[in-house]
Design a protein around this motif. Sequence first.
Motif, short mmCIF file in Angstrom:
data_model
loop_
_atom_site.label_atom_id
_atom_site.label_comp_id
_atom_site.label_asym_id
_atom_site.label_seq_id
_atom_site.Cartn_x
_atom_site.Cartn_y
_atom_site.Cartn_z
N GLU A 194 29.07 -20.54 -21.24
CA GLU A 194 29.93 -21.93 -20.90
C GLU A 194 29.49 -22.43 -19.60
OE1 GLU A 194 34.00 -21.62 -21.73
OE2 GLU A 194 33.50 -20.99 -23.82
N LYS A 195 29.53 -21.40 -18.32
CA LYS A 195 29.39 -21.80 -17.03
C LYS A 195 28.82 -20.70 -16.30
CE LYS A 195 32.71 -24.45 -15.38
NZ LYS A 195 33.75 -25.32 -14.86
N CYS A 249 23.37 -29.51 -11.24
CA CYS A 249 24.65 -29.88 -10.96
C CYS A 249 25.20 -31.16 -11.22
CB CYS A 249 24.79 -29.61 -9.32
SG CYS A 249 24.75 -27.81 -8.88
N GLU A 308 29.77 -29.40 -15.91
CA GLU A 308 30.46 -28.66 -16.69
C GLU A 308 29.93 -27.39 -16.80
OE1 GLU A 308 27.60 -30.03 -19.74
OE2 GLU A 308 28.52 -31.13 -17.85
N LYS A 309 28.55 -27.17 -16.59
CA LYS A 309 28.15 -25.72 -17.00
C LYS A 309 27.86 -24.97 -15.70
CE LYS A 309 25.09 -27.56 -20.58
NZ LYS A 309 25.97 -27.10 -21.66
N ALA A 318 29.20 -23.27 -12.07
CA ALA A 318 30.52 -22.76 -11.17
C ALA A 318 30.31 -22.92 -9.64
CB ALA A 318 30.78 -21.18 -11.67
#
Length: 252
Positions: free
Chosen positions: A91-92, A109, A114-115, A117
Amino acid sequence: MPSFQSEGFTLAYEVYGEGAPIFAIHGFASNGIVNWVATGWVEALTSAGYQVVTLDNRGHGQSEKIYDPAVYGAPDMARDVANLIDHLEFEKVALLGYSMGARISAFVCLQNPEKVACAIFGGLGANMPKPMLDSEQIIEALNADALSQVTHPTGRQFRIFAERTKSDLRALAACMGGSRTKIAVEDLKSIAVPVLVAVGSEDEVAGPAQPLADLLPKGEALVIERRDHMRATGDPQFRRGVLEFLKRVYPS
């Protein structure tokens, strides 16, 4: 190496260790093994409890070789990274990019926030929003019949590195012709995740770290002392700084 399909191309990747995922995106003329395994990065990150995914960018390493500059835009290669994140069902992730890989990471980015961190932009500082310096000379060097014909210092440096990594010179010339996508200053200011900008103190290709860090809302600068563009990649100062950054913003 395992592979997957991205945007119509077959790309190679490798996964090491277990833990919070870090996607390592190599620089121009390099590959996952040269940039991240041989330099000690994979060992350091997996020992710290992270799972490392290395991707051979299109035209590099074990990935498909393409000779059309039009398919090597940094936003296109950023989609490869996002597609690999989806392929591996994460997910991230954290992004660790060096040089061209830092530019690609910046577009990940922007295109898929959303992917992501957090991110490390290695080997690319103040020159991030500028076209790559000496790019035409590098293309000429890669297309030369022999190294002995190359006299331009930067071109010669990259030709030697490309030969050392046993790269496809035609594919690299096409990549250099297409991957220099300019990234707008205003776009950089919109990257909201924590970012560490790490650049060698002698790196004229990248430009200094602090001006880019200052543009980023959560940017930090790391100067890798006494290192130029090629020699900063595996420097222990770089690894220590990244591990300290990750411990604060992306613990394993």
